[in-house]
Design a protein around this motif. Structure first.
Motif, PDB file in Angstrom:
ATOM      1  N   THR A  37       0.892  -1.197   0.036  1.00 55.67           N
ATOM      2  CA  THR A  37       0.035  -0.156  -0.033  1.00 55.67           C
ATOM      3  C   THR A  37       1.029   1.238   0.089  1.00 55.67           C
ATOM      4  O   THR A  37       2.146   1.003   0.000  1.00 55.67           O
ATOM      5  N   ARG A  43      -2.956   0.428   4.620  1.00 56.32           N
ATOM      6  CA  ARG A  43      -2.476  -0.641   5.259  1.00 56.32           C
ATOM      7  C   ARG A  43      -3.201  -1.321   6.486  1.00 56.32           C
ATOM      8  O   ARG A  43      -3.551  -2.481   6.422  1.00 56.32           O
ATOM      9  N   ASN A  47      -5.375  -4.888   5.988  1.00 54.61           N
ATOM     10  CA  ASN A  47      -5.089  -6.022   6.840  1.00 54.61           C
ATOM     11  C   ASN A  47      -6.240  -6.463   7.735  1.00 54.61           C
ATOM     12  O   ASN A  47      -6.611  -7.716   7.778  1.00 54.61           O
ATOM     13  N   ALA A 221      -0.510  -6.796   4.595  1.00 54.40           N
ATOM     14  CA  ALA A 221      -0.203  -5.550   3.738  1.00 54.40           C
ATOM     15  C   ALA A 221       0.898  -4.853   4.582  1.00 54.40           C
ATOM     16  O   ALA A 221       0.824  -4.727   5.790  1.00 54.40           O
ATOM     17  N   ARG A 222       1.651  -4.443   3.881  1.00 56.25           N
ATOM     18  CA  ARG A 222       2.787  -3.293   4.413  1.00 56.25           C
ATOM     19  C   ARG A 222       2.976  -2.125   3.340  1.00 56.25           C
ATOM     20  O   ARG A 222       2.704  -2.187   2.118  1.00 56.25           O
ATOM     21  N   THR A 223       3.525  -0.993   3.807  1.00 54.13           N
ATOM     22  CA  THR A 223       3.559   0.131   3.002  1.00 54.13           C
ATOM     23  C   THR A 223       4.798  -0.101   1.874  1.00 54.13           C
ATOM     24  O   THR A 223       5.640  -0.940   2.326  1.00 54.13           O
TER      25      THR A 223
END
Length: 340
Positions: A37, A43, A47, A221-223
Motif C-alpha cells: 500500500t 495498510r 489487513n 499488507a505493508r507500505t
C-alpha cells in the motif's frame, strides 16, 4: 471498505490458486503473497479485511482475541516537538526510548497520555507509579508517538513487528525481534500470544504477553517504504483513493511492482490508478517504464531475476506506453495485471 474488501479477495484467490497449481511458487503449501500500500491507513484497513476474509474462509482460527495495538502515525521530528501537532494526530501513547528518572519514567515504558496542553507545549502522561507528570517534548525527545487501537487476532494470523522488540523468553533471556520481522501466530488466548518468527533455520518460537505484543500488527499488507527488499511469489499493489499521489514516486512504484518472482497484480480505484500514472511521470520527467527497464537489467545480473515487466489487462495510456517499452527487454517477463 469496499476497496479493502476487493484487495482481500484478490489476496485469497491468489493464495488458493498458487496452492492448487503451484505456478512456480517456492512453497505451494504456504505460497508467499504480499500486499503493498502507499498509505498507512490503507495498510490497516486492508489487513483487517484480509483477516476477516481468511476467517470466513476457514483459513485461520474462528476465535478472535482483541489486543491493544500501538500504531505509529507519520510524524516528523519537528511535529513531535509541537504538542498541537501531536493532538492533531490524536496521539494517546508515548513509547519511551530513554529514561527520565526525575519524572519516574524508565526506558521501554509505554505511557498513557492524559492531556496535551498546546499553550504550555507540555504532554501530561501517567508514569509507571500511577502519577501524572508533564513532559517537555522540546527537552525530552527520545520517544515514539503512538495511537492505541484494538485489533483482532486469531490462530494462524500472519503478523509483523512494527518496531524493534525486546522480549524476555521463559528462561528470562532477552530476545530481540527486528523491525518488520514477519511471523505467524501458533497459539493465542486472552493474555498471551505465541508467535513463530521467521522461516527455515533462522525461525524461532516466542511466547509474548499482551504488553509485549502492542507493537505487533497483522502482516498481510505493508507500505511501499516498509516493503523495500521484500520478494514474494506474487505481489499485490493496492492503490486506493487517498495518498497515492503524495506517497508514490517513480522509485516507490518501481519498488512496489518489482518485488514478485511470478507476477504483480495492481488493484486500483479510478483515482488511485490516475495518481499512479502521475507519480510515474513526476520524477524529473522520467517514465516509470524507463526506471523499471534500467534497474531490472541491473537486478537480473545480480539476482538472476527476469528482466522487464509486461503490463496486461485494462491499462491507462501511460501504462500502455510502459508495456511497449518494456516488451523489448526480454522474451519471458513477470507480469503485472491491473484489476479495477
Amino acid at each position: 471498505r469496499e476497496f479493502a474488501g476487493a484487495v482481500a479477495n484478490v489476496y485469497l484467490q491468489t493464495v488458493q490458486a498458487l496452492r492448487k497449481d503451484g505456478s512456480g511458487a517456492k512453497n505451494t503449501v504456504n505460497p508467499s503473497v504480499g500486499i503493498t500500500t502507499f498509505t498507512n491507513s490503507d495498510r490497516l484497513i486492508i489487513n483487517s479485511s484480509v483477516h476477516d476474509l481468511l476467517q470466513n474462509a476457514g483459513e485461520i482460527g474462528q476465535a478472535n482475541f482483541e489486543k491493544v495495538h500501538l500504531d505509529t502515525p507519520r510524524i516528523t521530528d519537528v511535529e513531535k516537538r509541537n504538542v498541537r501537532d501531536l493532538a492533531e494526530s490524536r496521539v494517546d501513547r508515548l513509547v519511551m526510548h530513554k529514561s527520565i528518572p526525575e519524572l519516574g519514567i524508565s526506558a521501554g515504558s509505554v505511557l498513557t497520555v492524559s492531556g496535551l496542553n498546546g499553550e504550555t507545549n507540555r504532554i501530561e502522561v501517567i508514569n509507571e507509579h500511577g502519577q501524572k507528570v508533564q513532559i517537555n517534548p522540546e527537552k525530552h525527545t527520545s520517544f515514539a508517538a503512538a495511537v492505541a487501537q484494538k485489533l483482532e487476532f486469531s490462530l494462524g494470523d500472519k503478523v509483523e513487528a512494527r518496531a524493534v522488540l525486546s522480549v524476555r523468553d521463559g528462561s528470562g533471556k532477552l530476545v530481540k525481534i527486528s523491525n518488520a520481522a514477519r511471523g505467524k501466530i501458533t497459539a493465542i488466548d486472552d493474555h498471551r500470544i505465541t508467535v513463530k518468527w521467521g522461516e527455515g533455520k533462522q525461525a524461532f518460537t516466542l511466547e509474548m504477553q499482551n504488553k509485549d505484543f502492542q507493537m505487533v500488527g497483522h502482516g498481510y499488507a505493508r507500505t511501499a517504504h516498509k516493503g523495500q527488499g521484500e520478494t514474494n511469489d506474487v505481489q499485490i499493489v493496492a492503490a486506493g483513493d487517498k495518498g497515492v499521489g503524495f506517497a508514490a514516486s517513480a522509485r516507490s512504484l518501481y519498488v512496489a511492482i518489482t518485488r514478485a518472482r511470478l507476477h504483480t497484480t495492481v488493484v486500483a480505484t479510478a483515482s488511485g490508478r490516475s495518481a499512479m500514472d502521475d507519480a510515474a511521470l513526476k520524477d524529473g520527467g522520467k517514465t516509470l517504464a524507463t526506471e523499471v527497464a534500467k534497474e531490472a537489467k541491473a537486478e537480473a545480473m545480480s539476482e538472476k531475476r527476469k528482466e522487464g515487466i509486461e503490463i496486461s489487462g485494462v491499462a491507462s495510456p501511460s501504462l500502455k506506453d510502459q508495456s511497449q517499452t518494456l516488451d523489448k527487454h526480454k522474451e519471458q517477463k513477470p507480469e503485472v495485471h491491473l484489476t479495477l
